[in-house]
Design an enzyme around this catalytic site. Sequence first.
Site, mmCIF file in Angstrom:
data_model
loop_
_atom_site.group_PDB
_atom_site.id
_atom_site.type_symbol
_atom_site.label_atom_id
_atom_site.label_comp_id
_atom_site.label_asym_id
_atom_site.label_seq_id
_atom_site.Cartn_x
_atom_site.Cartn_y
_atom_site.Cartn_z
ATOM 1 N N GLY A 115 56.757 -67.234 18.006
ATOM 2 C CA GLY A 115 58.065 -67.172 17.486
ATOM 3 C C GLY A 115 58.863 -67.933 18.704
ATOM 4 O O GLY A 115 59.759 -67.456 19.421
ATOM 5 N N SER A 117 59.976 -71.861 18.354
ATOM 6 C CA SER A 117 61.107 -72.981 17.645
ATOM 7 C C SER A 117 62.169 -72.238 17.056
ATOM 8 O O SER A 117 62.095 -71.123 16.325
ATOM 9 C CB SER A 117 60.305 -73.781 16.844
ATOM 10 N N GLU A 234 47.885 -73.258 24.079
ATOM 11 C CA GLU A 234 47.924 -73.892 22.979
ATOM 12 C C GLU A 234 47.782 -75.256 22.836
ATOM 13 O O GLU A 234 47.499 -75.522 21.906
ATOM 14 C CB GLU A 234 49.575 -73.756 22.805
ATOM 15 N N GLU A 354 55.386 -87.423 22.561
ATOM 16 C CA GLU A 354 56.385 -87.858 23.467
ATOM 17 C C GLU A 354 56.787 -86.922 24.673
ATOM 18 O O GLU A 354 56.511 -87.205 25.911
ATOM 19 C CB GLU A 354 57.754 -88.204 22.812
#
Length: 367
Positions: A115, A117, A234, A354
Amino acid sequence: MRAAVRAFLSEEHAVGAFEPRCDGWFNGYSPEFSRKLGERGWLGMTWPERYGGQERSSLERFVVLEELLAAGAPVASHWIADRQSGPSILRFGTEEQKRRFLPAIACGECFFSIGMSEPESGSDLASVQTSAERTDGGWLVNGTKIWTGGAHLSHFFIVLCRTSPQSKGDRHTGLSQFIVDLSVPRITVEPIRLVTGEHVFNEVVLDGVFVPDELVLGEIGAGWEQVTSELAHERSGSERFLSTFPLLVELVRVLGEDPDERARIAVGTLVSRLWTLREMSLSVAVALETGAAPEVEAALVKELGNRFEREVAEAARLLVPSEPSFEASGPFEARLAEATSHAPAFTLRGGTSEILRGIVARGLGVR
Ligand SMILES: Cc1cc2nc3c(=O)[nH]c(=O)nc-3n(C[C@H](O)[C@H](O)[C@H](O)COP(=O)(O)OP(=O)(O)OC[C@H]3O[C@@H](n4cnc5c(N)ncnc54)[C@H](O)[C@@H]3O)c2cc1C
């Protein structure tokens, strides 16, 4: 270890427990398969035995994950819990939280989602607006999380919230993490379908959700340091370059024993890149094992790995005159459809290219 996992996978495949597929760690949901891995001690492998783990090394875990991904196994149900929520609880959780969640995750009985974004916060995670306010015995959480993979199938998600206003000059203060039970009242989980119609993502609205004190993860106000450590887990794994490996296997099969020169060069290039990525990813696993924080190396593996995953789909499309198809005329067409439709997400999920290049630049001192 590798032989045992391969034997298990080939037995499962033989009895029809799964069909290999691309991106199985993202949308191959099978609680039953996760439970079978848990029974064999292949979840929470590196955790202490008293919390249901096996006290295995990160390298042994690397081998198990690599085999599961290479086989295109349905590992999505437990993936987040095993990869990052469990390690976060192990590192920052209370003794009560460790005893409650870790053995359940290691058995393949308890699944987590991420949880982080929000509709207005992705790359710039520190700008999250979801708030948690103090109340009797806990916190009241209000806000909207988006792109929450598997929230409709998971039991909990770890929610990054603002618990006090940003202080001027330091955007990273005032954030905290909460373990939120997805089955409690005042939570709405709405599907956001992929272009293929698949239901993986959700929008999760928290409308005054009560979270008891015992489900605060780590320290109030230390959310930024905690979430950064979670992101290292991650980003560094082999799922960042193996999502389309099942398509590469099918490509080699379809090209047959005697491919033309163009195909030989294309496949040779892919395989040599894959091997280099694997060596890089292994060195990250070794560094993690020794307690280092290889943030730059992990960002490099993910950035190059995500590009490679797309290159596999592109090469397959160009080398074989056939159409991607979910109504599979054959496994090659099905894997091509999976890889092509999921490819746009590879360089977004878990941090965009990016952002990763920014991390590398900062690590090299050029930014
Ligand atoms: C398949 C998939 C699964 C996901 N699963 C989850 C999940 O389970 N839970 C969860 O919380 N989130 C999840 N996400 C969300 C994901 O983390 C975000 O999409 C990602 O962080 C990018 O945020 P954004 O979409 O808001 O894009 P933005 O941050 O708005 O970025 C838009 C574009 O601007 C560029 N950009 C932004 N900032 C900079 C900068 N500083 N420098 C240079 N370029 C920049 C980006 O690279 C990108 O190209 C998932 C996303 C995908 C695609």
